[in-house]
Motif scaffolding. Structure first.
Motif, PDB file in Angstrom:
ATOM      1  N   MET A 113       2.912  -8.548   0.886  1.00 11.09           N
ATOM      2  CA  MET A 113       2.943  -7.258   1.559  1.00 11.09           C
ATOM      3  C   MET A 113       2.532  -6.137   0.611  1.00 11.09           C
ATOM      4  O   MET A 113       1.747  -5.248   0.977  1.00 11.09           O
ATOM      5  CB  MET A 113       4.340  -6.984   2.131  1.00 11.09           C
ATOM      6  CG  MET A 113       4.436  -5.670   2.886  1.00 11.09           C
ATOM      7  SD  MET A 113       5.992  -5.463   3.793  1.00 11.09           S
ATOM      8  CE  MET A 113       5.714  -6.521   5.203  1.00 11.09           C
ATOM      9  N   PHE A 114       3.039  -6.166  -0.617  1.00 11.53           N
ATOM     10  CA  PHE A 114       2.659  -5.135  -1.584  1.00 11.53           C
ATOM     11  C   PHE A 114       1.191  -5.254  -1.982  1.00 11.53           C
ATOM     12  O   PHE A 114       0.542  -4.247  -2.280  1.00 11.53           O
ATOM     13  CB  PHE A 114       3.568  -5.197  -2.818  1.00 11.53           C
ATOM     14  CG  PHE A 114       4.859  -4.461  -2.644  1.00 11.53           C
ATOM     15  CD1 PHE A 114       4.912  -3.074  -2.734  1.00 11.53           C
ATOM     16  CD2 PHE A 114       6.033  -5.134  -2.364  1.00 11.53           C
ATOM     17  CE1 PHE A 114       6.093  -2.379  -2.562  1.00 11.53           C
ATOM     18  CE2 PHE A 114       7.232  -4.451  -2.182  1.00 11.53           C
ATOM     19  CZ  PHE A 114       7.259  -3.074  -2.283  1.00 11.53           C
ATOM     20  N   THR A 115       0.661  -6.463  -1.989  1.00 10.09           N
ATOM     21  CA  THR A 115      -0.766  -6.643  -2.278  1.00 10.09           C
ATOM     22  C   THR A 115      -1.614  -6.040  -1.166  1.00 10.09           C
ATOM     23  O   THR A 115      -2.572  -5.304  -1.422  1.00 10.09           O
ATOM     24  CB  THR A 115      -1.097  -8.135  -2.440  1.00 10.09           C
ATOM     25  OG1 THR A 115      -0.342  -8.680  -3.521  1.00 10.09           O
ATOM     26  CG2 THR A 115      -2.580  -8.338  -2.726  1.00 10.09           C
ATOM     27  N   CYS A 116      -1.258  -6.350   0.085  1.00 10.18           N
ATOM     28  CA  CYS A 116      -2.007  -5.816   1.227  1.00 10.18           C
ATOM     29  C   CYS A 116      -1.951  -4.290   1.289  1.00 10.18           C
ATOM     30  O   CYS A 116      -2.882  -3.655   1.782  1.00 10.18           O
ATOM     31  CB  CYS A 116      -1.448  -6.387   2.533  1.00 10.18           C
ATOM     32  SG  CYS A 116      -1.769  -8.133   2.801  1.00 10.18           S
ATOM     33  N   CYS A 117      -0.862  -3.706   0.812  1.00 11.88           N
ATOM     34  CA  CYS A 117      -0.654  -2.260   0.920  1.00 11.88           C
ATOM     35  C   CYS A 117      -0.881  -1.534  -0.399  1.00 11.88           C
ATOM     36  O   CYS A 117      -0.342  -0.436  -0.609  1.00 11.88           O
ATOM     37  CB  CYS A 117       0.757  -1.980   1.439  1.00 11.88           C
ATOM     38  SG  CYS A 117       1.088  -2.664   3.069  1.00 11.88           S
ATOM     39  N   HIS A 118      -1.679  -2.113  -1.266  1.00 12.08           N
ATOM     40  CA  HIS A 118      -1.926  -1.493  -2.570  1.00 12.08           C
ATOM     41  C   HIS A 118      -2.703  -0.184  -2.402  1.00 12.08           C
ATOM     42  O   HIS A 118      -3.635  -0.099  -1.592  1.00 12.08           O
ATOM     43  CB  HIS A 118      -2.715  -2.450  -3.469  1.00 12.08           C
ATOM     44  CG  HIS A 118      -2.711  -2.058  -4.908  1.00 12.08           C
ATOM     45  ND1 HIS A 118      -3.546  -1.090  -5.409  1.00 12.08           N
ATOM     46  CD2 HIS A 118      -1.961  -2.494  -5.949  1.00 12.08           C
ATOM     47  CE1 HIS A 118      -3.326  -0.952  -6.703  1.00 12.08           C
ATOM     48  NE2 HIS A 118      -2.370  -1.789  -7.062  1.00 12.08           N
ATOM     49  N   PRO A 119      -2.340   0.865  -3.166  1.00  8.46           N
ATOM     50  CA  PRO A 119      -3.022   2.164  -3.030  1.00  8.46           C
ATOM     51  C   PRO A 119      -4.516   2.129  -3.337  1.00  8.46           C
ATOM     52  O   PRO A 119      -5.249   3.038  -2.932  1.00  8.46           O
ATOM     53  CB  PRO A 119      -2.288   3.052  -4.053  1.00  8.46           C
ATOM     54  CG  PRO A 119      -0.956   2.419  -4.215  1.00  8.46           C
ATOM     55  CD  PRO A 119      -1.184   0.943  -4.076  1.00  8.46           C
ATOM     56  N   ALA A 120      -4.988   1.106  -4.050  1.00  6.11           N
ATOM     57  CA  ALA A 120      -6.419   1.014  -4.339  1.00  6.11           C
ATOM     58  C   ALA A 120      -7.242   0.744  -3.082  1.00  6.11           C
ATOM     59  O   ALA A 120      -8.448   0.977  -3.058  1.00  6.11           O
ATOM     60  CB  ALA A 120      -6.677  -0.091  -5.376  1.00  6.11           C
ATOM     61  N   LEU A 121      -6.593   0.262  -2.024  1.00  3.89           N
ATOM     62  CA  LEU A 121      -7.269   0.006  -0.759  1.00  3.89           C
ATOM     63  C   LEU A 121      -7.144   1.222   0.148  1.00  3.89           C
ATOM     64  O   LEU A 121      -6.178   1.982   0.050  1.00  3.89           O
ATOM     65  CB  LEU A 121      -6.639  -1.208  -0.064  1.00  3.89           C
ATOM     66  CG  LEU A 121      -6.669  -2.532  -0.836  1.00  3.89           C
ATOM     67  CD1 LEU A 121      -5.830  -3.569  -0.098  1.00  3.89           C
ATOM     68  CD2 LEU A 121      -8.092  -3.025  -1.020  1.00  3.89           C
ATOM     69  N   SER A 122      -8.121   1.402   1.012  1.00  7.95           N
ATOM     70  CA  SER A 122      -8.018   2.486   1.991  1.00  7.95           C
ATOM     71  C   SER A 122      -6.854   2.199   2.932  1.00  7.95           C
ATOM     72  O   SER A 122      -6.438   1.042   3.104  1.00  7.95           O
ATOM     73  CB  SER A 122      -9.310   2.595   2.800  1.00  7.95           C
ATOM     74  OG  SER A 122      -9.459   1.475   3.652  1.00  7.95           O
ATOM     75  N   MET A 123      -6.328   3.232   3.561  1.00  9.82           N
ATOM     76  CA  MET A 123      -5.221   3.037   4.492  1.00  9.82           C
ATOM     77  C   MET A 123      -5.637   2.125   5.638  1.00  9.82           C
ATOM     78  O   MET A 123      -4.857   1.283   6.095  1.00  9.82           O
ATOM     79  CB  MET A 123      -4.730   4.383   5.029  1.00  9.82           C
ATOM     80  CG  MET A 123      -3.519   4.266   5.951  1.00  9.82           C
ATOM     81  SD  MET A 123      -2.097   3.437   5.196  1.00  9.82           S
ATOM     82  CE  MET A 123      -1.497   4.754   4.122  1.00  9.82           C
TER      83      MET A 123
END
Length: 243
Positions: A113-123
């Protein structure tokens, strides 16, 4: 021995409930998101064929995880790079029976979950990956929630996963000093999923919030989000009942 007969709807429900758990376990085991996703998809295709005839195994989630793990190992054995990886992993259960149980490690899903929601990715990418990998939605279903074509969404998902690789986004729960900011990203994704205002996505957001609350019971912001979603949902249900 099996517990009950099944149909395609039953297998689809189990996929929604268990695919995130199995995927996270395999990513933790192999460190390869694409390999894990392909293996879980293949395991469910096998399950659809077998369970319709033989019925459910005693522990469907464990069956899926073990079968997917064995399929991933078979694929790695056929590849030179994969054989090297297997050597590095020093696997002790290469020929495990698909019926054996694999222990669920909740932290694997939390890491994913934290990988999918990493700030480096767009929202947008965070929401799409969370729905696809942890929510068990198909690419078609994710595309529908974004009002885009399946082809467009498939491309976005591939680019997001490639960015995870290229940026070497870690597969881990953030440390104490990082957690507040990173947790807000996860909570924002769940809230956005709920606010898509589609019944199936509202239900999925609440499921993800419940799951996160179980894994992080001491985090007040997590409890607060779950309480907020349940309050909004109860008001919606009351409103519908009076229409």
């Amino acid at each position: 021995m099996v517990d009950e007969a099944v149909d395609e709807d039953t297998v689809a429900r189990i996929f929604r409930e268990e695919s995130g758990r199995s995927l996270a376990a395999l990513v933790g085991f192999f460190g390869d998101l694409d390999l894990a996703e392909d293996a879980v998809q293949e395991a469910f295709a096998i399950a659809l064929r077998r369970w319709l005839v033989a019925g459910l195994p005693p522990n469907p989630g464990a069956w899926i995880t073990t079968t997917a793990r064995n399929r991933a190992i078979d694929r790695l054995r056929r590849e030179a790079r994969g054989r090297e990886l297997l050597g590095d992993l020093a696997l002790l259960t290469l020929d495990a029976d698909p019926r054996e149980e694999v222990n669920d490690v909740p932290d694997d899903r939390l890491r994913l979950m934290f990988t999918c929601c990493h700030p480096a990715l767009s929202m947008e990418a965070r929401v799409a990956l969370t729905l696809r990998l942890l929510g068990g939605l198909s690419t078609v279903e994710v595309a529908r929630s974004f009002l885009v074509s399946e082809t467009t969404m498939a491309g976005r998902l591939v680019r997001a996963k490639n960015k995870i690789k290229a940026a070497r986004i870690p597969y881990r729960v953030p440390g104490d000093e990082e957690l507040p900011g990173r947790l807000r990203s996860v909570l924002a994704v769940i809230y956005l999923i709920y606010n898509a205002d589609q019944p199936e996505l509202c239900a999925e957001a609440i499921r993800l919030a419940r799951f996160l609350a179980r894994l992080m019971p001491d985090e007040p912001e997590v409890a607060g989000l779950l309480a907020l979603l349940l309050l909004i949902e109860s008001r919606r249900q009351i409103g519908r009942a009076h229409v």
